[in-house]
Design a protein around this motif. Structure first.
Motif, mmCIF file in Angstrom:
data_model
loop_
_atom_site.group_PDB
_atom_site.id
_atom_site.type_symbol
_atom_site.label_atom_id
_atom_site.label_comp_id
_atom_site.label_asym_id
_atom_site.label_seq_id
_atom_site.Cartn_x
_atom_site.Cartn_y
_atom_site.Cartn_z
ATOM 1 N N ASN A 1 -12.095 8.001 -7.614
ATOM 2 C CA ASN A 1 -11.816 6.726 -8.280
ATOM 3 C C ASN A 1 -10.589 6.034 -7.687
ATOM 4 N N PRO A 2 -10.633 5.699 -6.401
ATOM 5 C CA PRO A 2 -9.491 5.031 -5.764
ATOM 6 C C PRO A 2 -9.383 3.579 -6.234
ATOM 7 N N PRO A 3 -8.211 2.977 -6.089
ATOM 8 C CA PRO A 3 -8.074 1.565 -6.444
ATOM 9 C C PRO A 3 -8.845 0.690 -5.462
ATOM 10 N N ALA A 4 -9.257 -0.474 -5.921
ATOM 11 C CA ALA A 4 -9.893 -1.458 -5.035
ATOM 12 C C ALA A 4 -8.771 -2.174 -4.279
ATOM 13 N N LEU A 5 -8.775 -2.034 -2.968
ATOM 14 C CA LEU A 5 -7.729 -2.624 -2.139
ATOM 15 C C LEU A 5 -8.267 -3.838 -1.399
ATOM 16 N N TRP A 6 -7.577 -4.956 -1.546
ATOM 17 C CA TRP A 6 -7.950 -6.182 -0.839
ATOM 18 C C TRP A 6 -6.727 -6.659 -0.064
ATOM 19 N N VAL A 7 -6.831 -6.701 1.243
ATOM 20 C CA VAL A 7 -5.710 -7.060 2.104
ATOM 21 C C VAL A 7 -6.036 -8.328 2.876
ATOM 22 N N VAL A 8 -5.102 -9.260 2.885
ATOM 23 C CA VAL A 8 -5.195 -10.449 3.726
ATOM 24 C C VAL A 8 -4.019 -10.403 4.699
ATOM 25 N N LEU A 9 -4.325 -10.436 5.988
ATOM 26 C CA LEU A 9 -3.303 -10.365 7.023
ATOM 27 C C LEU A 9 -3.216 -11.689 7.774
ATOM 28 N N ASP A 10 -2.017 -12.210 7.919
ATOM 29 C CA ASP A 10 -1.845 -13.318 8.841
ATOM 30 C C ASP A 10 -2.162 -12.793 10.241
ATOM 31 N N VAL B 1 -1.092 -14.685 -8.260
ATOM 32 C CA VAL B 1 -2.537 -14.470 -8.343
ATOM 33 C C VAL B 1 -3.279 -15.644 -7.705
ATOM 34 N N GLN B 2 -2.864 -16.859 -8.030
ATOM 35 C CA GLN B 2 -3.521 -18.045 -7.477
ATOM 36 C C GLN B 2 -3.303 -18.143 -5.970
ATOM 37 N N ALA B 3 -2.100 -17.777 -5.506
ATOM 38 C CA ALA B 3 -1.819 -17.820 -4.073
ATOM 39 C C ALA B 3 -2.736 -16.863 -3.323
ATOM 40 N N PHE B 4 -2.937 -15.663 -3.882
ATOM 41 C CA PHE B 4 -3.803 -14.702 -3.191
ATOM 42 C C PHE B 4 -5.248 -15.196 -3.188
ATOM 43 N N ASP B 5 -5.692 -15.787 -4.286
ATOM 44 C CA ASP B 5 -7.045 -16.335 -4.329
ATOM 45 C C ASP B 5 -7.242 -17.383 -3.234
ATOM 46 N N LEU C 1 -5.515 -17.631 -0.438
ATOM 47 C CA LEU C 1 -5.409 -16.995 0.872
ATOM 48 C C LEU C 1 -6.734 -16.363 1.297
ATOM 49 N N ARG C 2 -7.372 -15.624 0.372
ATOM 50 C CA ARG C 2 -8.621 -14.978 0.762
ATOM 51 C C ARG C 2 -9.761 -15.978 0.901
ATOM 52 N N ALA C 3 -9.631 -17.139 0.232
ATOM 53 C CA ALA C 3 -10.642 -18.180 0.399
ATOM 54 C C ALA C 3 -10.492 -18.886 1.751
ATOM 55 N N THR C 4 -9.268 -18.910 2.275
ATOM 56 C CA THR C 4 -8.988 -19.588 3.541
ATOM 57 C C THR C 4 -9.208 -18.672 4.740
ATOM 58 N N ALA C 5 -9.030 -17.366 4.544
ATOM 59 C CA ALA C 5 -9.109 -16.405 5.642
ATOM 60 C C ALA C 5 -10.536 -16.237 6.156
ATOM 61 N N LEU C 6 -10.663 -15.631 7.320
ATOM 62 C CA LEU C 6 -11.983 -15.274 7.837
ATOM 63 C C LEU C 6 -12.644 -14.273 6.894
ATOM 64 N N GLY C 7 -13.973 -14.264 6.872
ATOM 65 C CA GLY C 7 -14.672 -13.284 6.069
ATOM 66 C C GLY C 7 -14.412 -11.877 6.581
ATOM 67 N N PRO C 8 -14.695 -10.862 5.781
ATOM 68 C CA PRO C 8 -14.433 -9.477 6.192
ATOM 69 C C PRO C 8 -15.096 -9.096 7.520
ATOM 70 N N ASP C 9 -16.338 -9.497 7.750
ATOM 71 C CA ASP C 9 -17.028 -9.130 8.990
ATOM 72 C C ASP C 9 -16.378 -9.786 10.206
ATOM 73 N N ASP C 10 -16.109 -11.091 10.095
ATOM 74 C CA ASP C 10 -15.464 -11.791 11.205
ATOM 75 C C ASP C 10 -14.045 -11.270 11.431
ATOM 76 N N SER C 11 -13.391 -10.874 10.344
ATOM 77 C CA SER C 11 -12.034 -10.338 10.466
ATOM 78 C C SER C 11 -12.041 -9.029 11.241
ATOM 79 N N VAL C 12 -12.998 -8.159 10.931
ATOM 80 C CA VAL C 12 -13.099 -6.885 11.641
ATOM 81 C C VAL C 12 -13.376 -7.125 13.124
ATOM 82 N N LEU C 13 -14.197 -8.104 13.451
ATOM 83 C CA LEU C 13 -14.469 -8.433 14.848
ATOM 84 C C LEU C 13 -13.192 -8.865 15.565
ATOM 85 N N MET C 14 -12.378 -9.691 14.889
ATOM 86 C CA MET C 14 -11.130 -10.137 15.502
ATOM 87 C C MET C 14 -10.182 -8.958 15.701
#
Length: 283
Positions: free
Chosen positions: A162-171, A255-259, A261-274
């Motif tokens: 039961n690990p925590p759900a981790l969501w990371v946004v990296l510049d 909370v709003q800032a993180f929302d 940020l993740r809306a502006t960032a690349l999607g998870p798949d495209d992020s992994v490719l980068m």
């Protein structure tokens, strides 16, 4: 041993304060009936100090708490005094950092934005050493070893039951800034790709092309908990010390800032490719 606050102590403090207010009793009256000083009860209700179980029982009797409420809060009081693994490093890590580790260990979800470095939970050992060696404080080798050990032990929560759900946004700067050798960076970025493949981990990259964004002022973490009554904890690391903004407006702003940020960032798949392509460049 530092008197580090924990989520359970915060929960106990909140419930005791609510019970006192529900019977319209002042801190002075409640403290007198429980046999403690008003200043001590005030610190207990602000989660600044721990409280012994006999005192908790006395307060619950004073407030006329129901048997079920009393049983729950006594159990919370008992667990609030238990020490986590990080207490053995007292004196080796800043108190604010130890407080954060305690909150992190209890979190059900972790939202982390990083501007120029990889988050500690996702760092490789070599990357961590390079970060510590290049930090503001000039640390002795022995001190670096202890801090590396602490960081690696923190990462165990991602692999527990039961690990925590981790969501990371990296510049994008975080994956392109060379920390340590090129080999260190290639290893770190490949590790990031591997961790991003875990079902409870999401990693996104905010590309340079996104321009100005809500994370421009700096990195921050929002920790959420299972019990809805436990409000999110916001953590901001600064050169002047670690901050825990507690005002409702401050927490909601994070909370709003993180929302955004993740809306502006690349999607998870495209992020992994980068990230994978950047690792190849370093390699």
């Amino acid at each position: 041993m530092p008197n580090w606050p924990t989520l359970r102590r915060r929960r106990l403090a909140r419930e005791l304060a609510n019970l006192r207010e529900s019977v319209d009793m002042t801190i002075e009256d409640a403290a007198a009936r429980a046999g403690i000083s008003p200043s001590h009860l005030s610190r207990v209700e602000r989660a600044l100090v721990g409280v012994r179980v006999p005192v908790v029982r006395a307060l619950l009797t004073t407030y006329g708490a129901s048997p079920s409420t009393a049983a729950t809060l006594v159990e919370v009081a008992q667990t609030a005094t238990q020490r986590g693994w990080w207490h053995r490093y007292a004196g080796s890590i800043p108190d604010e950092y130890a407080t954060y580790i305690g909150f992190e260990a209890d979190a059900a979800r972790i939202w982390n934005f990083e501007l120029i470095s990889i988050p500690g939970l996702l760092q490789t050992e070599r990357y961590t050493r390079a970060v510590l060696a290049g930090g503001v404080a000039r640390l002795a080798e022995e001190e670096i070893e202890r801090r590396v050990e602490v960081r690696l032990r923190r990462q165990a929560l991602l692999h527990r039951e039961n690990p925590p759900a981790l969501w990371v946004v990296l510049d994008e700067a975080a994956i392109r800034r060379q920390v340590g050798s090129p080999e260190t960076m290639a290893e770190q970025l490949n590790h990031l790709v591997t961790i991003a493949g875990l079902p409870h981990v999401d990693v996104q990259v905010l590309p340079f092309a996104a321009g100005a964004h809500p994370g421009t002022p700096g990195a921050f973490v929002v920790l959420g908990f299972t019990d809805p009554a436990d409000r999110e904890v916001v953590y901001i690391e600064t050169m002047a010390g670690d901050l825990y903004p507690e005002g409702d407006a401050d927490v909601q702003a994070a909370v709003q800032a993180f929302d955004r940020l993740r809306a502006t960032a690349l999607g998870p798949d495209d992020s992994v490719l980068m990230i994978r392509d950047t690792a190849k460049e370093f390699a």
